[in-house]
Design a protein around this motif. Structure first.
Motif, PDB file in Angstrom:
ATOM      1  N   SER A 137      11.138  -2.539   2.914  1.00 37.76           N
ATOM      2  CA  SER A 137      10.554  -3.168   1.725  1.00 37.76           C
ATOM      3  C   SER A 137       9.745  -4.405   2.095  1.00 37.76           C
ATOM      4  CB  SER A 137      11.651  -3.522   0.719  1.00 37.76           C
ATOM      5  OG  SER A 137      12.550  -4.461   1.262  1.00 37.76           O
ATOM      6  N   GLN A 138      10.207  -5.144   3.121  1.00 37.84           N
ATOM      7  CA  GLN A 138       9.485  -6.345   3.538  1.00 37.84           C
ATOM      8  C   GLN A 138       8.124  -5.985   4.129  1.00 37.84           C
ATOM      9  OE1 GLN A 138      12.306  -8.113   6.202  1.00 37.84           O
ATOM     10  NE2 GLN A 138      13.609  -8.888   4.559  1.00 37.84           N
ATOM     11  N   VAL A 139       8.105  -4.973   4.988  1.00 40.09           N
ATOM     12  CA  VAL A 139       6.850  -4.567   5.620  1.00 40.09           C
ATOM     13  C   VAL A 139       5.898  -3.976   4.583  1.00 40.09           C
ATOM     14  CG1 VAL A 139       5.802  -2.994   7.288  1.00 40.09           C
ATOM     15  CG2 VAL A 139       7.878  -4.238   7.882  1.00 40.09           C
ATOM     16  N   CYS A 140       6.422  -3.166   3.669  1.00 35.92           N
ATOM     17  CA  CYS A 140       5.588  -2.601   2.597  1.00 35.92           C
ATOM     18  C   CYS A 140       5.003  -3.709   1.723  1.00 35.92           C
ATOM     19  CB  CYS A 140       6.403  -1.630   1.753  1.00 35.92           C
ATOM     20  SG  CYS A 140       6.708  -0.039   2.552  1.00 35.92           S
ATOM     21  N   GLN A 141       5.795  -4.732   1.462  1.00 28.47           N
ATOM     22  CA  GLN A 141       5.293  -5.856   0.670  1.00 28.47           C
ATOM     23  C   GLN A 141       4.140  -6.546   1.396  1.00 28.47           C
ATOM     24  OE1 GLN A 141       8.233  -8.765  -0.465  1.00 28.47           O
ATOM     25  NE2 GLN A 141       6.733 -10.152  -1.348  1.00 28.47           N
ATOM     26  N   ASN A 142       4.292  -6.735   2.718  1.00 23.86           N
ATOM     27  CA  ASN A 142       3.211  -7.341   3.503  1.00 23.86           C
ATOM     28  C   ASN A 142       1.929  -6.519   3.401  1.00 23.86           C
ATOM     29  OD1 ASN A 142       5.005  -9.278   4.365  1.00 23.86           O
ATOM     30  ND2 ASN A 142       5.301  -8.412   6.397  1.00 23.86           N
ATOM     31  N   ILE A 143       2.073  -5.203   3.535  1.00 26.52           N
ATOM     32  CA  ILE A 143       0.899  -4.322   3.468  1.00 26.52           C
ATOM     33  C   ILE A 143       0.244  -4.419   2.095  1.00 26.52           C
ATOM     34  CG2 ILE A 143       0.126  -1.916   3.514  1.00 26.52           C
ATOM     35  CD1 ILE A 143       2.448  -1.387   5.507  1.00 26.52           C
ATOM     36  N   PHE A 144       1.058  -4.365   1.046  1.00 28.34           N
ATOM     37  CA  PHE A 144       0.534  -4.403  -0.319  1.00 28.34           C
ATOM     38  C   PHE A 144      -0.194  -5.721  -0.589  1.00 28.34           C
ATOM     39  CE2 PHE A 144       0.868  -5.112  -4.923  1.00 28.34           C
ATOM     40  CZ  PHE A 144       0.341  -3.919  -5.405  1.00 28.34           C
ATOM     41  N   VAL A 145       0.405  -6.827  -0.174  1.00 28.64           N
ATOM     42  CA  VAL A 145      -0.213  -8.141  -0.386  1.00 28.64           C
ATOM     43  C   VAL A 145      -1.554  -8.218   0.337  1.00 28.64           C
ATOM     44  CG1 VAL A 145      -0.007 -10.602   0.161  1.00 28.64           C
ATOM     45  CG2 VAL A 145       1.920  -9.401  -0.864  1.00 28.64           C
ATOM     46  N   GLN A 171      -3.689  -0.555  -9.367  1.00 29.53           N
ATOM     47  CA  GLN A 171      -2.406  -0.918  -8.757  1.00 29.53           C
ATOM     48  C   GLN A 171      -1.711   0.305  -8.175  1.00 29.53           C
ATOM     49  OE1 GLN A 171      -0.548  -2.832 -12.117  1.00 29.53           O
ATOM     50  NE2 GLN A 171      -1.230  -4.873 -11.482  1.00 29.53           N
ATOM     51  N   GLN A 172      -1.793   1.410  -8.886  1.00 33.06           N
ATOM     52  CA  GLN A 172      -1.185   2.651  -8.396  1.00 33.06           C
ATOM     53  C   GLN A 172      -1.873   3.128  -7.115  1.00 33.06           C
ATOM     54  OE1 GLN A 172      -1.619   5.083 -11.901  1.00 33.06           O
ATOM     55  NE2 GLN A 172       0.434   4.578 -12.675  1.00 33.06           N
ATOM     56  N   GLN A 173      -3.178   2.984  -7.067  1.00 34.65           N
ATOM     57  CA  GLN A 173      -3.925   3.364  -5.866  1.00 34.65           C
ATOM     58  C   GLN A 173      -3.508   2.505  -4.669  1.00 34.65           C
ATOM     59  OE1 GLN A 173      -8.070   3.104  -7.265  1.00 34.65           O
ATOM     60  NE2 GLN A 173      -8.252   5.311  -6.886  1.00 34.65           N
ATOM     61  N   LEU A 174      -3.343   1.200  -4.906  1.00 37.71           N
ATOM     62  CA  LEU A 174      -2.931   0.304  -3.835  1.00 37.71           C
ATOM     63  C   LEU A 174      -1.516   0.636  -3.371  1.00 37.71           C
ATOM     64  CD1 LEU A 174      -4.347  -3.151  -4.967  1.00 37.71           C
ATOM     65  CD2 LEU A 174      -5.279  -1.578  -3.274  1.00 37.71           C
ATOM     66  N   ALA A 175      -0.647   0.989  -4.314  1.00 38.46           N
ATOM     67  CA  ALA A 175       0.720   1.367  -3.955  1.00 38.46           C
ATOM     68  C   ALA A 175       0.724   2.632  -3.095  1.00 38.46           C
ATOM     69  CB  ALA A 175       1.552   1.581  -5.218  1.00 38.46           C
ATOM     70  N   ALA A 176      -0.121   3.600  -3.464  1.00 43.68           N
ATOM     71  CA  ALA A 176      -0.211   4.840  -2.689  1.00 43.68           C
ATOM     72  C   ALA A 176      -0.770   4.568  -1.294  1.00 43.68           C
ATOM     73  CB  ALA A 176      -1.089   5.842  -3.426  1.00 43.68           C
ATOM     74  N   GLU A 177      -1.761   3.682  -1.221  1.00 40.60           N
ATOM     75  CA  GLU A 177      -2.345   3.337   0.071  1.00 40.60           C
ATOM     76  C   GLU A 177      -1.321   2.609   0.944  1.00 40.60           C
ATOM     77  OE1 GLU A 177      -6.328   1.151   1.916  1.00 40.60           O
ATOM     78  OE2 GLU A 177      -6.079   1.318  -0.271  1.00 40.60           O
ATOM     79  N   THR A 178      -0.502   1.770   0.304  1.00 38.03           N
ATOM     80  CA  THR A 178       0.570   1.073   1.027  1.00 38.03           C
ATOM     81  C   THR A 178       1.519   2.066   1.684  1.00 38.03           C
ATOM     82  OG1 THR A 178       0.501  -0.869  -0.428  1.00 38.03           O
ATOM     83  CG2 THR A 178       2.556  -0.476   0.776  1.00 38.03           C
TER      84      THR A 178
END
Length: 250
Positions: A137-145, A171-178
């Motif tokens: 979750s931490q790494v995914c948060q970094n990617i999303f940010v 936002q959904q697109q960014l989540a999918a890209e993450t």
């Protein structure tokens, strides 16, 4: 470490030498700049926690009296995060940039001058396994940010337009890209990293959250002596531990 810039910190308790990583160039170049300016000369290790870390680099600590609350000073700027996990992690001896918390600093920008050196402690396999579970979750948060930062202008335009559906879609697109980015390089502790944390020690709970930009290559015994000094309720040493002189090792 052969091609890395090395910095000597001559302290009131002995000499520490750190090597600066080349793949965190913003932090490396900033640290070199401050050292050459004499910025760190006379500053204190103002926050010391045994079996965790020693922290310095606050300019307000220079000539500070014993009652001064330290830890909020800096050069007037922050640095963009260069979090390179798992390449760099919070093993014993790691040099990392301090920063303010996520609530006021979601991009995890680093202090322009404050740093810490990890001492840490040995972590058993069970505790390390739990920390590893949180890493995803931490790494995914970094990617999303980072993705949000890259698309900041277009996202702000969408929000200004009042088109809620378009904002949600973006936002959904960014989540999918993450998720896609994470799938290519998932976060986990290698066998070597696990061995380091369980036999040598460190502070794995900080991994993927702070920029690690170097490591101690000489004087870890000095770091250990500093971490063991008596401190007050604010974790400031009761007897000042000072960086007398910081220099580039030629």
């Amino acid at each position: 470490m052969k091609n890395c810039t090395k910095v000597s910190l001559e302290t009131s308790m002995g000499r520490i030498v750190v090597a600066l990583y080349n793949d965190t160039p913003i932090h490396r170049d900033n640290f070199i700049k401050l050292v050459k300016e004499g910025y760190y000369d006379g500053l204190l290790f103002h926050r010391v926690i045994n079996e965790f870390m020693i922290q310095g680099g606050d300019p307000t600590s220079r000539d500070a009296d014993s009652t001064a609350m330290l830890g909020s000073g800096g050069p007037g700027y922050t640095l963009p995060a260069e979090i390179k996990f798992p390449e760099h992690y919070h093993k014993r001896g790691a040099l990392a940039a301090a920063r303010t918390g996520d609530s006021t600093n979601p991009n995890r920008r680093s202090s322009g001058s404050q740093f810490y050196i990890v001492t840490g402690s040995r972590i058993d396999n069970q505790a390390l396994g739990m920390i590893e579970m949180r890493l995803e979750s931490q790494v995914c948060q970094n990617i999303f940010v980072n993705l949000v930062e890259q698309h900041r202008d277009s996202l702000m335009q969408l929000q200004a337009s009042g088109d809620t559906a378009a904002v949600v879609h973006a936002q959904q697109q960014l989540a999918a890209e993450t998720k896609a980015i994470y799938a290519k390089n998932p976060a986990f502790y290698s066998a070597e990293m696990k061995k380091t944390y369980t036999t040598v020690g460190g502070a794995p709970h900080l991994d993927a959250q702070y920029t690690v930009f170097g490591e101690v290559i000489e004087g870890m015994d000095v770091v250990d002596r500093i971490q063991q000094v008596e401190t007050n309720a604010a974790n400031r040493p009761k007897h000042d531990v000072k960086i007398i002189k910081a220099t580039i090792v030629e």
